[in-house]
Design a protein around this motif. Structure first.
Motif, mmCIF file in Angstrom:
data_model
loop_
_atom_site.group_PDB
_atom_site.id
_atom_site.type_symbol
_atom_site.label_atom_id
_atom_site.label_comp_id
_atom_site.label_asym_id
_atom_site.label_seq_id
_atom_site.Cartn_x
_atom_site.Cartn_y
_atom_site.Cartn_z
ATOM 1 N N ARG A 9 1.565 -19.790 -2.081
ATOM 2 C CA ARG A 9 1.910 -18.392 -2.319
ATOM 3 C C ARG A 9 1.816 -17.634 -1.015
ATOM 4 O O ARG A 9 1.037 -17.998 -0.137
ATOM 5 N N THR A 10 2.588 -16.572 -0.912
ATOM 6 C CA THR A 10 2.538 -15.778 0.315
ATOM 7 C C THR A 10 1.378 -14.793 0.281
ATOM 8 O O THR A 10 0.997 -14.267 1.304
ATOM 9 N N ARG A 11 0.846 -14.495 -0.907
ATOM 10 C CA ARG A 11 -0.334 -13.624 -0.961
ATOM 11 C C ARG A 11 -1.239 -14.018 -2.116
ATOM 12 O O ARG A 11 -0.808 -14.656 -3.063
ATOM 13 N N GLU A 36 -3.718 -9.419 -4.051
ATOM 14 C CA GLU A 36 -2.805 -8.720 -3.136
ATOM 15 C C GLU A 36 -1.435 -8.518 -3.780
ATOM 16 O O GLU A 36 -0.811 -7.461 -3.621
ATOM 17 N N ALA A 37 -0.984 -9.531 -4.514
ATOM 18 C CA ALA A 37 0.308 -9.413 -5.198
ATOM 19 C C ALA A 37 0.256 -8.285 -6.228
ATOM 20 O O ALA A 37 1.197 -7.504 -6.357
ATOM 21 N N ALA A 55 0.327 -4.941 -4.488
ATOM 22 C CA ALA A 55 1.686 -4.632 -4.027
ATOM 23 C C ALA A 55 2.546 -4.168 -5.202
ATOM 24 O O ALA A 55 3.310 -3.207 -5.084
ATOM 25 N N MET A 56 2.398 -4.833 -6.333
ATOM 26 C CA MET A 56 3.170 -4.448 -7.515
ATOM 27 C C MET A 56 2.805 -3.030 -7.959
ATOM 28 O O MET A 56 3.690 -2.217 -8.258
ATOM 29 N N VAL A 57 1.502 -2.737 -7.976
ATOM 30 C CA VAL A 57 1.041 -1.401 -8.363
ATOM 31 C C VAL A 57 1.686 -0.348 -7.463
ATOM 32 O O VAL A 57 2.221 0.662 -7.941
ATOM 33 N N ALA A 104 5.964 -19.323 -3.291
ATOM 34 C CA ALA A 104 6.054 -18.296 -4.321
ATOM 35 C C ALA A 104 6.046 -16.956 -3.599
ATOM 36 O O ALA A 104 5.031 -16.550 -3.043
ATOM 37 N N GLY A 105 7.175 -16.299 -3.581
ATOM 38 C CA GLY A 105 7.249 -15.041 -2.853
ATOM 39 C C GLY A 105 8.555 -14.321 -3.114
ATOM 40 O O GLY A 105 9.338 -14.714 -3.984
#
Ligand code: AVJ
Length: 331
Positions: A15-17, A21-22, A25-27, A148-149
């Motif tokens: 995964r890239t994060r 963290e993902a 970022a979504m929030v 996954a990114g």
């Protein structure tokens, strides 16, 4: 008994994060989108949880949705010639989804003895794991890995190019705002070395009725796909949207040459998005934009290539000119 450690399947996917963290970022993206005025919006990449990806798969089987099958016909007829032109030893794919069309290229590379590595960049990590495992089983001679990114922000995770053919199929490029296309292509060019190829699937400007039908199918699958983004917010951000409060609205904007999908409140809505510290209030009729799907002509697409470091080498269309496969090269 002591067990010899094995390389686990999951090791081929990274995964890239981190998960936290993902989520952060979504929030941030969801908050920024929902606070947007006059038209709130949600990033369309959040359609694709397991249910959304399955619904998209169902869309590609609808009689009205010509894109998937048209592109498959083009690739079935031209993958060999594209591989001959680029002479890659690595195949990379952005937004690989269920991972079927990539096989035209893998077969073409294998039969020439060129296939060394495969890398998939995909946001749905379940699809990604399955695709990586399946491709690795079917193409044991290749090193298959997954990232996954997000294809906009995570292109550098592909690592340096060289002998690479990068695929971006299904017309997904249309989800980028036209103003974001050149910067995206420039970023893609940085994942390529001179001589590498970038094959982009482009949905074409066409008869409005045909476009309208493709995004307003009679079985209502696209409507369900559209509403699914609210379920994703409920699942991942603890939101309390009732998807049945919203109706699907998709229309073609002939001036901008894009399809726009929106969710329109059927009644006043008050929904909380706790993870984003937000309460969304909508009046009946208010809309949230959930997707742009831009349509291009050869000219309007080529016009975005200036300054990107990529040139248009081939433009292949089906006989009805519904869809195009654009082969870009880094000279
Ligand atoms: C996968 C982005 C190409 O824009 O047509 C299908 C997604 N949206 N029906 C598209 C989609 C509504 C699709 N792409």
């Amino acid at each position: 008994m002591h067990q010899v450690p094995e390389v686990r399947r999951g090791d081929r996917v990274r995964r890239t994060r981190r998960a936290d963290e993902a989520l952060a970022a979504m929030v941030a993206e969801v908050r920024a989108g929902l606070e947007r005025r006059p038209l709130p919006e949600l990033p369309c990449k959040y359609f694709y949880d397991a249910r959304g990806s399955a619904l998209f798969d169902e869309i590609t089987r609808l009689p009205e949705y010509y894109q998937g099958r048209t592109e498959s016909a083009i690739l079935g007829a031209h993958a060999d010639a594209i591989v001959e032109a680029v002479r890659p030893f690595e195949l990379a794919e952005l937004g690989s989804g269920a991972g079927r069309k990539i096989r035209f290229f893998l077969d073409a590379m294998r039969s020439r003895g060129w296939l060394e590595s495969v890398v998939l960049l995909e946001i749905n990590d379940v699809y990604l794991r399955e695709s990586v495992a399946r491709l690795q089983a079917d193409f044991p001679e290749a090193r298959v890995r997954g990232i996954a990114g997000d294809f906009v922000s995570d292109l550098p995770a592909l690592g340096p190019g060289g002998g690479r053919l990068l695929l971006f199929l299904a017309g997904t490029v249309g989800n980028l705002h036209p103003d974001d296309l050149s910067p995206f292509l420039r970023a893609a060019a940085s994942a390529l070395e001179p001589g590498d190829g970038f094959l982009v699937g482009v949905d074409l400007v066409k008869d409005e009725g045909r476009l309208h039908a493709a995004y307003n199918d009679s079985a209502g699958v696209t409507a369900e796909f559209n509403r699914n983004i609210l379920r994703v917010l409920n699942d991942r951000l603890g939101a309390d949207f009732d998807p049945s409060d919203f109706e699907h609205h998709a229309f073609y904007d002939a001036e901008r040459q894009w399809i726009e999908m929106r969710l329109r409140a059927r009644r006043p809505v008050r929904a909380r998005v706790p993870a984003a510290g937000l309460t969304v209030t909508l009046r009946a009729g208010d809309e949230i934009r959930t997707e742009l799907s831009c349509k291009y002509t050869r000219e309007s697409f080529a016009a975005r290539l200036g300054g990107t470091g990529l040139v248009l080498e081939r433009w292949i269309t089906d006989p009805e000119r519904l869809f195009a496969s654009a082969l870009l090269r880094r000279p």
